[in-house]
Design an enzyme around this catalytic site. Structure first.
Site, PDB file in Angstrom:
ATOM      1  N   ASN A   1       0.859  -1.191   0.000  1.00 52.54           N
ATOM      2  CA  ASN A   1       0.000   0.000   0.000  1.00 52.54           C
ATOM      3  C   ASN A   1       0.891   1.236   0.000  1.00 52.54           C
ATOM      4  O   ASN A   1       1.405   1.645   1.036  1.00 52.54           O
ATOM      5  CB  ASN A   1      -0.906  -0.025   1.234  1.00 52.54           C
ATOM      6  CG  ASN A   1      -1.828   1.176   1.308  1.00 52.54           C
ATOM      7  OD1 ASN A   1      -1.852   2.008   0.402  1.00 52.54           O
ATOM      8  ND2 ASN A   1      -2.582   1.275   2.383  1.00 52.54           N
TER       9      ASN A   1
ATOM     10  N   CYS B   1      -1.896   5.277   0.777  1.00 51.54           N
ATOM     11  CA  CYS B   1      -2.933   5.600   1.754  1.00 51.54           C
ATOM     12  C   CYS B   1      -3.065   7.115   1.883  1.00 51.54           C
ATOM     13  O   CYS B   1      -2.076   7.808   2.115  1.00 51.54           O
ATOM     14  CB  CYS B   1      -2.614   4.990   3.114  1.00 51.54           C
ATOM     15  SG  CYS B   1      -3.845   5.451   4.355  1.00 51.54           S
TER      16      CYS B   1
ATOM     17  N   ILE C   1      -8.173   1.685  -7.732  1.00 53.55           N
ATOM     18  CA  ILE C   1      -7.435   2.820  -7.226  1.00 53.55           C
ATOM     19  C   ILE C   1      -7.630   2.915  -5.719  1.00 53.55           C
ATOM     20  O   ILE C   1      -8.664   2.488  -5.193  1.00 53.55           O
ATOM     21  CB  ILE C   1      -7.937   4.169  -7.861  1.00 53.55           C
ATOM     22  CG1 ILE C   1      -9.420   4.397  -7.548  1.00 53.55           C
ATOM     23  CG2 ILE C   1      -7.649   4.234  -9.316  1.00 53.55           C
ATOM     24  CD1 ILE C   1      -9.948   5.776  -7.944  1.00 53.55           C
TER      25      ILE C   1
END
Lengths: 299, 237
Positions: A122, A125, A185
């Site tokens: 990730n 964020c 997305i």
């Protein structure tokens, strides 16, 4: 049946990282084994208490969250969550979050022997980092990170992006370094202001916008990336609330479709989408509809 | 699940909404349901003030976009309802005590539900509202109106209510009200259970959108609450 990175998915619907937690609460409502896959909530090296409340604000056609990667940290995750995830009879995607390369290497090392199918890094964020600036906005740092992680990872590596500027360049760097897939997305940033007080509602001001409001943005982004990267597996997500949404994502070029905030509105929604998709696919071949919009674009 | 509006009473700032569900939902006092108009994507949590079979009543303050939409509802309109969620009051409180119920504005709703179902656990009750507007749709024993009595709910409590040794408090209202009560009782050794309000995403503990700091770490108001022993929570965050 969908196959990517030599991994078979019983259907294209997965739970996106975040809204499904680490599965145990959601498993009280639905059989997770019926899903194509389940993505865990992003885990970091150290425990994160997350952002102060209020963390959620409703907006038209969406929701803005500022959870701030609340998670128990890798050691507690291994102790309390991994056994449950290891026992699932579906593909588990472990979402990893870090501040630097060594964080990711440590996380991958600790989770390499899990039953997880994929690691998802990730890098986007919207609710952490200095001033909320997402990680992974730099080609060089992405290349180095993915290259190093690939050296030790026993699992395919997917990189989760938002709608960053020069996204093609970042994805290109990730692929050159060996990334096996892309997740698109992550929630773009959103804001809501109380006009009676003039104050922002979320403590951090901005949060991640999700829900139907972002679906057209997600579709356009996936479509654009699929046109430029014909072979890379893509997990698409952003405002999937029914099977028709899921089909649009597949047609735009997604191999798998993540349900994120939709599961917050109804824990049974992912299974309903799978059921409706199965009916839709009865008379159609999955491969026939896959990327048909992209192909059509070139006709 | 679908539910249908059977009746709706309105003032400028309040709604007393009666719905009928497709099937009976077991809702214990203190639990909440997620309600949303059909054309909304995300709902919000609401406590129940009354339930009998498939009939459920809600007392709702009109404070934002969604509640403004709810105010526009008419008889036979459809809503989406899911739940019940949260831990019932009865599963968390000390059942050997008699409770003084303190409700702030529409936070009174779950306490009224509790009072109806468990009258033997209730000693006294004060349901506080700022103005008499609420009387247009709702008037029950225990109703306190600040502007009529020239004092707020906490002042009323300390002026009129004599605490017994076996008393404990069950309170529900805005976070500001709960903080005021915590401060007002900081010198008293008395058990206070508070039902906390929060904006929620999922209502079932998965999204981590409604946190509260406790002595045992961060808990979710939707799943671990909404009721907490006030001495266990840190409301300043």
């Amino acid at each position: 049946m969908v196959e990517i990175c030599n991994i078979k998915f019983k259907n294209p619907i997965i739970i996106a990282s975040g809204p499904g937690g680490n599965g145990q609460e959601l498993a009280e409502y639905i059989d997770l084994n019926k899903l194509g896959g389940f993505t865990s909530k992003t885990v970091t090296i150290k425990e994160k208490e997350g952002n102060p409340p209020p963390r959620i604000v409703n907006v038209k056609a969406g929701i803005i969250n500022s959870i701030g990667l609340q998670n128990p940290g890798i050691e507690n995750f291994i102790k309390n969550d991994l056994k449950f995830l290891n026992n699932l009879k579906t593909n588990v995607i472990l979402s990893l979050g870090g501040e630097n390369i060594s964080d990711y290497l440590m996380l991958v090392d600790k989770l390499n022997n899990s039953n997880a199918a994929i690691f998802e890094l990730n890098l986007s964020c919207p609710n952490v980092g200095k001033d909320g600036i997402p990680l992974g906005i730099n080609e060089k740092s992405i290349f180095e990170l993915v290259q190093e992680v690939k050296k030790i990872s026993k699992k395919p590596i997917f990189i989760k992006f938002g709608v960053e500027t020069f996204l093609e360049d970042l994805i290109n760097a990730a692929i050159k370094a060996g990334a096996d897939g892309i997740t698109l997305i992550n929630s773009p940033k959103g804001m809501k202001i109380d006009i009676n007080t003039g104050k922002v509602i979320l403590k951090r001001g901005v949060g991640g916008l999700s829900g139907p409001a972002i679906k057209p943005i997600a579709l356009a982004t996936i479509f654009r990336i699929r046109r430029n990267f014909r072979k890379i597996p893509i997990i698409g997500m952003g405002g999937v609330f029914d099977y028709k949404d899921a089909i649009e994502f597949i047609m735009a070029g997604a191999n798998l479709v993540g349900v994120g905030s939709g599961v917050m509105t109804d824990p049974y929604l992912p299974l309903k989408i799978i059921y409706d998709l199965e009916n839709y696919f009865k008379n159609k071949n999955y491969n026939e509809i896959f990327s048909c919009a992209v192909e059509g674009y070139y006709v | 699940m679908n539910c249908i509006v059977k009746d709706i009473k309105k003032t400028e700032n309040y709604i007393l909404l009666t719905v009928e569900t497709e099937k009976e939902i077991l809702i214990e006092p203190g639990q909440f349901v997620m309600l949303k108009p059909k054309y909304y994507d995300f709902g919000k949590p609401f406590s129940v003030i009354f339930q009998e079979g498939k009939i459920i009543k809600f007392l709702i303050a009109v404070v934002g976009e969604l509640t403004t939409e709810l105010k526009m509802l008419k008889e036979n309109d459809e809503l989406d309802i899911r739940g019940a969620y949260g831990i019932p009051f009865i599963n968390k409180i000390d059942k050997s005590k008699k409770y003084i119920l303190l409700g702030g504005d529409c936070g009174s709703a779950p306490l009224i539900h509790f009072s109806e179902k468990y009258p033997h656990l209730v000693d006294k009750k004060i349901y506080g509202y700022a103005t008499s507007e609420i009387r247009k749709i709702f008037n029950i024993k225990g109703l306190h109106i600040d502007e009529e009595e020239k004092m707020n709910l906490i002042e009323k409590l300390f002026k009129d209510i004599k605490f017994e040794n076996n008393n404990a408090f069950l309170v529900c209202g805005s976070m500001d009200m709960i903080k005021s009560i915590k401060k007002a009782f900081s010198l008293y050794n008395v058990k206070i259970y508070a039902s906390l309000e929060a904006i929620m995403g999922c209502g079932i503990g998965i999204c981590k959108g409604c946190p509260v700091k406790t002595k045992n770490g961060i808990k979710m108001i939707c799943k671990d609450g909404p009721i907490f022993d006030l001495s266990e929570v840190n409301l300043e965050w």
